[in-house]
Design a protein around this motif. Structure first.
Motif, PDB file in Angstrom:
ATOM      1  N   PHE A   1      87.117  91.651 -32.651  1.00 36.77           N
ATOM      2  CA  PHE A   1      86.999  90.208 -32.825  1.00 36.77           C
ATOM      3  C   PHE A   1      86.875  89.575 -31.450  1.00 36.77           C
ATOM      4  CE2 PHE A   1      91.509  90.664 -32.099  1.00 36.77           C
ATOM      5  CZ  PHE A   1      91.844  89.554 -31.339  1.00 36.77           C
ATOM      6  N   LEU A   2      86.385  88.343 -31.426  1.00 31.70           N
ATOM      7  CA  LEU A   2      86.174  87.641 -30.161  1.00 31.70           C
ATOM      8  C   LEU A   2      86.518  86.164 -30.319  1.00 31.70           C
ATOM      9  CD1 LEU A   2      83.288  85.794 -30.259  1.00 31.70           C
ATOM     10  CD2 LEU A   2      82.366  88.092 -30.462  1.00 31.70           C
TER      11      LEU A   2
ATOM     12  N   GLN B   1      84.669  84.405 -22.687  1.00 28.60           N
ATOM     13  CA  GLN B   1      84.909  85.104 -23.949  1.00 28.60           C
ATOM     14  C   GLN B   1      85.965  86.178 -23.738  1.00 28.60           C
ATOM     15  OE1 GLN B   1      81.436  86.338 -26.323  1.00 28.60           O
ATOM     16  NE2 GLN B   1      82.394  88.351 -26.544  1.00 28.60           N
TER      17      GLN B   1
ATOM     18  N   GLY C   1      88.519  89.075 -26.238  1.00 28.84           N
ATOM     19  CA  GLY C   1      88.678  89.642 -27.565  1.00 28.84           C
ATOM     20  C   GLY C   1      89.449  90.944 -27.506  1.00 28.84           C
TER      21      GLY C   1
ATOM     22  N   GLU D   1      89.075  95.159 -29.361  1.00 32.96           N
ATOM     23  CA  GLU D   1      88.316  96.032 -30.246  1.00 32.96           C
ATOM     24  C   GLU D   1      88.963  97.406 -30.331  1.00 32.96           C
ATOM     25  OE1 GLU D   1      84.337  96.242 -28.683  1.00 32.96           O
ATOM     26  OE2 GLU D   1      84.831  97.889 -27.312  1.00 32.96           O
TER      27      GLU D   1
ATOM     28  N   LYS E   1      80.092  84.917 -36.768  1.00 40.90           N
ATOM     29  CA  LYS E   1      80.983  83.978 -36.084  1.00 40.90           C
ATOM     30  C   LYS E   1      81.176  82.714 -36.929  1.00 40.90           C
ATOM     31  CE  LYS E   1      77.232  82.332 -33.046  1.00 40.90           C
ATOM     32  NZ  LYS E   1      77.102  80.925 -33.394  1.00 40.90           N
TER      33      LYS E   1
END
Length: 295
Positions: free
Chosen positions: A153-154, A164, A166, A168, A294
């Motif tokens: 997710f970001l 940005q 996030g 993973e 998104k």
């Protein structure tokens, strides 16, 4: 006797006429005098009215000055000059007013775009990757990596320039080579795969090369770094476990992304700066592709 009577009558008639005429003249004189006095009083009233109007005008001028025109010239004593403006002044005033209106319109449109711009984005993604190590070449023989996958997710914030961050979950599978006598065809040589699972914390600084008005769609280019820590390692022919891998490493990142409304497509290259195995040349190189959504 008759002659005397006629003479008396004629004299009486003349006297009567003279008296009547004198009375008429006196009456006319009195009328003319009254008319003259009326005209004189009327002129005086008109003069008083003009004076009162002028006084009222001066009073209003002092209490309520004229509109402060930017083109109005001023004297040193701050009193205003009466000036006649021609069409050039009016044209100049119109042009400047038009330009002011245009600037206000541009500011309003910019403010509206800023208010409608999507500055904050949350998204999820998944994809596949191919992993290899920097030291996976022995005796000129290239050893290719196998496929893995990632889910993450970001959170993205900003405008044309954005940040940005996030997290993973990534599975990585790479071929290892362990030499026996240096000949891969001999039984003492081992070539096998090691499957690992990692947690990545990536962070980017990016720029939108092109974008829609609200920033929902666009082309992105970003660079960054990620913190990577192994979660587990499958059983392998090399008897390597979690203790044989570095507890954490840092990788460089390069990202080329495309946004089409809520759909995202990203190509990510991970460049390992440190060896993941405590012994040997094992800097990871990962190429991944992600498809996301998104909000």
């Amino acid at each position: 006797m008759k002659t005397l009577t006629k003479t008396v009558l004629l004299a009486a008639s003349v006297c009567s006429t003279s008296i009547a005429f004198a009375q008429q003249n006196s009456y006319d004189d009195r009328n003319n005098d009254r008319s003259y006095r009326r005209d004189e009083r009327r002129d005086d009233r008109r003069m008083d009215e003009r004076l009162n109007e002028r006084r009222e005008y001066n009073r209003r001028e002092e209490e309520e000055p004229r509109y402060n025109n930017r083109y109005e010239e001023r004297r040193g004593d701050s009193r205003r000059d009466d000036r006649t403006y021609d069409e050039r002044d009016l044209s100049k005033a119109y042009d400047e007013g038009f330009e002011d209106g245009q600037r206000n319109q541009i500011v309003s449109e910019r403010q509206e775009r800023h208010e409608n711009y999507k500055h904050f984005t949350f998204g999820v993604y998944g994809g596949a990757n191919s992993t290899r190590f920097e030291g996976e070449t022995t005796n000129g023989q290239g050893l290719t990596g196998r496929l893995g996958y990632q889910l993450g997710f970001l959170v993205r914030a900003g405008g044309r320039v954005y940040g940005q961050i996030g997290a993973e979950y990534l599975t990585s599978s790479s071929q290892f080579y362990k030499a026996g006598d240096g000949q891969a065809a001999n039984a003492g040589d081992i070539i096998g795969n090691i499957d690992q699972r990692y947690l990545h914390i990536p962070a980017y600084i990016g720029v939108k090369l092109a974008q829609s008005d609200r920033g929902v769609s666009g082309i992105r280019l970003a660079v960054g770094a990620e913190y990577a820590t192994p979660l587990s390692t499958d059983k392998n022919d090399f008897n390597l476990g979690n203790a044989d891998f570095q507890a954490a490493t840092v990788n460089g990142l390069a990202n080329l992304g495309f946004d089409a409304g809520p759909i995202t497509l990203d190509f990510v290259y991970h460049y390992g700066f440190a060896d993941v195995i405590t012994s040997g040349n094992s800097k990871r190189r990962i190429l991944g592709v992600n498809l996301g959504f998104k909000f």
